[in-house]
Design a protein around this motif. Structure first.
Motif, PDB file in Angstrom:
ATOM      1  N   LEU A  78       0.849  -1.189   0.000  1.00 24.60           N
ATOM      2  CA  LEU A  78       0.000   0.000   0.000  1.00 24.60           C
ATOM      3  C   LEU A  78       0.883   1.236   0.000  1.00 24.60           C
ATOM      4  CD1 LEU A  78      -2.706   1.455   0.155  1.00 24.60           C
ATOM      5  CD2 LEU A  78      -2.678   1.117   2.631  1.00 24.60           C
ATOM      6  N   ASP A  79       0.803   2.002  -1.075  1.00 21.65           N
ATOM      7  CA  ASP A  79       1.540   3.252  -1.179  1.00 21.65           C
ATOM      8  C   ASP A  79       0.761   4.329  -0.432  1.00 21.65           C
ATOM      9  OD1 ASP A  79       2.811   5.572  -1.886  1.00 21.65           O
ATOM     10  OD2 ASP A  79       2.897   5.129  -4.022  1.00 21.65           O
ATOM     11  N   PRO A  80       1.347   4.958   0.597  1.00 21.10           N
ATOM     12  CA  PRO A  80       0.624   6.006   1.341  1.00 21.10           C
ATOM     13  C   PRO A  80       0.119   7.127   0.437  1.00 21.10           C
ATOM     14  CG  PRO A  80       2.628   5.376   2.502  1.00 21.10           C
ATOM     15  CD  PRO A  80       2.678   4.691   1.176  1.00 21.10           C
ATOM     16  N   ALA A  81       0.838   7.418  -0.633  1.00 18.22           N
ATOM     17  CA  ALA A  81       0.395   8.475  -1.543  1.00 18.22           C
ATOM     18  C   ALA A  81      -0.928   8.108  -2.196  1.00 18.22           C
ATOM     19  CB  ALA A  81       1.463   8.728  -2.612  1.00 18.22           C
ATOM     20  N   ARG A  82      -1.129   6.832  -2.483  1.00 17.90           N
ATOM     21  CA  ARG A  82      -2.394   6.378  -3.067  1.00 17.90           C
ATOM     22  C   ARG A  82      -3.519   6.524  -2.041  1.00 17.90           C
ATOM     23  NH1 ARG A  82      -4.167   1.772  -6.212  1.00 17.90           N
ATOM     24  NH2 ARG A  82      -6.429   2.008  -6.414  1.00 17.90           N
ATOM     25  N   LEU A  83      -3.240   6.195  -0.803  1.00 15.17           N
ATOM     26  CA  LEU A  83      -4.257   6.301   0.243  1.00 15.17           C
ATOM     27  C   LEU A  83      -4.693   7.758   0.424  1.00 15.17           C
ATOM     28  CD1 LEU A  83      -5.828   4.770   2.419  1.00 15.17           C
ATOM     29  CD2 LEU A  83      -3.912   5.152   3.966  1.00 15.17           C
ATOM     30  N   ILE A  84      -3.736   8.680   0.351  1.00 12.21           N
ATOM     31  CA  ILE A  84      -4.056  10.094   0.482  1.00 12.21           C
ATOM     32  C   ILE A  84      -4.844  10.593  -0.724  1.00 12.21           C
ATOM     33  CG2 ILE A  84      -3.026  12.407   0.574  1.00 12.21           C
ATOM     34  CD1 ILE A  84      -0.696  11.088   2.155  1.00 12.21           C
ATOM     35  N   ALA A  85      -4.452  10.108  -1.918  1.00 10.89           N
ATOM     36  CA  ALA A  85      -5.078  10.585  -3.154  1.00 10.89           C
ATOM     37  C   ALA A  85      -6.482  10.024  -3.352  1.00 10.89           C
ATOM     38  CB  ALA A  85      -4.205  10.222  -4.353  1.00 10.89           C
ATOM     39  N   GLU A  86      -6.748   8.810  -2.867  1.00 14.74           N
ATOM     40  CA  GLU A  86      -8.033   8.154  -3.120  1.00 14.74           C
ATOM     41  C   GLU A  86      -8.650   7.598  -1.841  1.00 14.74           C
ATOM     42  OE1 GLU A  86      -7.982   5.366  -6.399  1.00 14.74           O
ATOM     43  OE2 GLU A  86      -6.132   6.256  -7.162  1.00 14.74           O
ATOM     44  N   PRO A  87      -8.816   8.398  -0.803  1.00 17.62           N
ATOM     45  CA  PRO A  87      -9.366   7.849   0.447  1.00 17.62           C
ATOM     46  C   PRO A  87     -10.804   7.356   0.284  1.00 17.62           C
ATOM     47  CG  PRO A  87      -9.312  10.248   0.526  1.00 17.62           C
ATOM     48  CD  PRO A  87      -8.568   9.847  -0.704  1.00 17.62           C
ATOM     49  N   GLY A  88     -11.579   8.005  -0.571  1.00 21.65           N
ATOM     50  CA  GLY A  88     -12.972   7.607  -0.743  1.00 21.65           C
ATOM     51  C   GLY A  88     -13.103   6.200  -1.274  1.00 21.65           C
ATOM     52  N   TRP A  89     -12.312   5.859  -2.293  1.00 21.44           N
ATOM     53  CA  TRP A  89     -12.391   4.500  -2.850  1.00 21.44           C
ATOM     54  C   TRP A  89     -11.964   3.470  -1.815  1.00 21.44           C
ATOM     55  CZ3 TRP A  89      -9.342   0.243  -3.647  1.00 21.44           C
ATOM     56  CH2 TRP A  89      -9.878  -0.727  -4.499  1.00 21.44           C
ATOM     57  N   MET A  90     -10.884   3.760  -1.107  1.00 17.74           N
ATOM     58  CA  MET A  90     -10.385   2.812  -0.101  1.00 17.74           C
ATOM     59  C   MET A  90     -11.429   2.569   0.986  1.00 17.74           C
ATOM     60  SD  MET A  90      -7.257   1.918  -0.929  1.00 17.74           S
ATOM     61  CE  MET A  90      -5.809   2.479  -1.847  1.00 17.74           C
ATOM     62  N   LEU A  91     -12.059   3.626   1.451  1.00 17.45           N
ATOM     63  CA  LEU A  91     -13.045   3.483   2.509  1.00 17.45           C
ATOM     64  C   LEU A  91     -14.275   2.714   2.034  1.00 17.45           C
ATOM     65  CD1 LEU A  91     -12.818   7.012   4.156  1.00 17.45           C
ATOM     66  CD2 LEU A  91     -12.064   4.843   5.145  1.00 17.45           C
ATOM     67  N   ARG A  92     -14.686   2.982   0.801  1.00 15.13           N
ATOM     68  CA  ARG A  92     -15.857   2.267   0.295  1.00 15.13           C
ATOM     69  C   ARG A  92     -15.538   0.791   0.062  1.00 15.13           C
ATOM     70  NH1 ARG A  92     -20.566   4.694  -3.521  1.00 15.13           N
ATOM     71  NH2 ARG A  92     -21.971   2.912  -3.323  1.00 15.13           N
TER      72      ARG A  92
END
Length: 414
Positions: A78-92
């Motif tokens: 998991l790239d932290p930059a991806r988590l920051i950029a796409e939090p909505g998708w990850m949470l859903r």
């Protein structure tokens, strides 16, 4: 006069859509920037996974999350930059893992997977490549005695869904695959699955079948979609193509084309890697094997033994990160006599995944004539033909072979 259709994307899903529409008498043109089967559909374990009816984000994901933190597991990066950029998708994606949603999603996946092997067998026969089909099943393996409980639980789950499997001990594993090293005390043989020896060439052969039946393939970079009178036009780097209907089957690139139209399909991307290695001496495998604890598939292929990595949740176009593929290559060497690496660099690709782990199949809301077929995540190679059959039946007013409601675009596109 038959209706005209442009299918955008020449992976397994796009080629299958083109074939299914062509079979029903539509005038079909297939457009992609690359030759058929050379992007996402090239890089997989070649499994026709009848048994893959459990969503990626099953409720068990919640208890696995702690082991994924810190990127120590080969199963996930998991790239932290991806988590920051796409939090909505990850949470859903995590929200969809709640137990109350599981039964409906399993039923939806089962409605697709039941058709996987028969439809591929039919297409391979028609394309003259039935020799590429292996109906020898797949083998899941565990590295500890605790794996027996997991194997038995999966066996019981598959039996509830009328899918045959056999729990194996160390001796039985050796009887099934004599050249595997005896490091696995527990295994699960799933005879209902099949596999192919070269996923890219299989997709290409299906595209050849489409052309031999009168279809057209155009190689061009797709830039944009616009309405054209009562139909649609696709603008490319070389020209424009107009038709009555458009099918977007561009896998992980589908969202790029839809967002300028005001359509956000909530599409995420999972990256993955593979490399090929030669076996040492006469060692061989009869089927793909999945090492559960080390998180890799190893599959006999035309190019050698293909070892696939776990999920890399970095941005789609971020630089390569070989941590996972290097780790699983070492693990695969522990399990099977592997020698030289075939290619200089591992292959990397991206898989399109929607938050509920189900594909999107149907007409886009508020956009008549714009049809969507993507989001098949890790089972796109398996489910391409059934996706094509569902979509083509909906377009022509037939009754689809599987209920399309669970895959409706409206669940994510308002």
């Amino acid at each position: 006069m038959s209706r005209s259709v442009i299918v955008l994307g020449a992976g397994m899903v796009g080629v299958s859509c083109a074939l299914s529409l062509q079979k029903r008498g539509l005038d079909v043109t297939l457009v992609d920037r690359r030759e058929p089967g050379t992007e996402t559909s090239y890089g997989n374990a070649g499994v026709l996974a009848r048994s893959s009816i459990m969503p990626l984000n099953a409720p068990s994901l919640w208890r696995k999350l702690p082991s994924y933190l810190g990127n120590r597991s080969p199963a996930l990066h998991l790239d932290p930059a991806r988590l920051i950029a796409e939090p909505g998708w990850m949470l859903r994606f995590l929200w969809e893992a709640r137990p109350s949603r599981l039964a409906a999603r399993v039923a939806a996946l089962e409605s697709l997977m039941a058709h996987t092997v028969p439809l591929h067998r039919e297409l391979m026969t028609q394309a003259g490549i039935l020799h590429r089909l292996r109906e020898t099943g797949t083998l899941k393996l565990w590295r500890s005695e605790a794996g027996f409980a997991s194997a038995q639980a999966e066996h019981d789950f598959l039996r509830e869904h009328h899918i045959e499997s056999q729990v194996l001990d160390r001796q039985a594993i050796s009887a099934v695959e004599r050249d595997l090293k005896p490091i696995f005390p527990a295994g699960l043989l799933i005879p209902a699955n099949a596999s192919v020896d070269a996923p890219g060439p299989v997709t290409s052969a299906y595209a050849d079948l489409f052309v031999n039946r009168g279809g057209r393939i155009e190689q061009a970079e797709i830039r944009s979609l616009t309405r054209a009178g009562s139909g649609w036009a696709a603008t490319t780097d070389s020209s424009a193509f107009a038709a009555d209907l458009i099918v977007v089957a561009l896998g992980p690139w589908s969202g790029d084309l839809l967002r300028p139209l005001g359509l956000n399909p909530q599409l995420g991307v999972e990256r993955g890697y593979h490399r090929h290695l030669r076996a040492i001496g006469s060692a061989s495998l009869s089927r793909p094997v999945y090492d559960v604890d080390a998180a890799y598939f190893m599959a006999p292929m035309e190019q050698g033994y293909r070892v696939t990595s776990g999920v890399d949740l970095s941005a789609r176009d971020a630089p390569d990160n070989h941590r996972q593929i290097d780790a699983v290559t070492a693990s695969a060497r522990e399990a099977f006599p592997l020698g030289d690496v075939v290619e200089a660099q591992p292959w990397r690709g991206a898989r399109p995944t929607l938050p509920d782990s189900l594909p999107m199949i149907g007409e886009a809301p508020r956009n008549p004539g714009l049809w969507l077929a993507f989001g098949n995540q890790h089972i796109g190679f398996s489910t391409g033909p059934v996706t094509g059959e569902i979509l083509a039946a909906m377009i022509t007013g037939e009754t689809p072979i599987a209920d399309p409601k669970p895959f409706a675009p409206g669940r994510y596109i308002a």
